[in-house]
Write a protein that holds these residues in place. Structure first.
Motif: not given
Length: 95
Positions: A8-9, A45-48, A72-73, A85-87
């Motif tokens: 989810d990045r 692709k998304g978060k599991r 973020g980085t 960064l993450k969503e």
């Protein structure tokens, strides 16, 4: 160089910081605010989820987004500054 974020990045290209005030004064580099807006360059692709399903990411490449000032980085890819960064660190999409 190609870069594909995992899970989810997101990979963002930050907007440039303002270099002048509305009154026309030039802001030195040391006093400029960190940008909090960016353009989505690549998405994972998304978060599991716990039940194994994949939750797709709501933003797409080309969206302009607002994110937290210290989120973020920061990385350089191909000589250009980017932020990974993450969503969940996004506040919203600028329309």
């Amino acid at each position: 160089m190609k870069f594909k974020p995992l899970h989810d990045r997101l990979l963002l290209k930050p907007m440039t910081a303002e270099t002048k005030t509305k009154g026309g004064l030039i802001i030195p580099d040391t006093a400029q605010e960190k940008p909090m807006q960016g353009e989505v360059v690549a998405v994972g692709k998304g978060k599991r989820l716990e039940d194994g399903r994949l939750q797709a990411i709501d933003v797409k490449v080309g969206d302009k987004v607002i994110y937290g000032k210290w989120s973020g980085t920061e990385v350089k890819i191909g000589g250009v500054d980017h932020v990974i960064l993450k969503e969940e660190d996004l506040f919203g999409v600028v329309g």
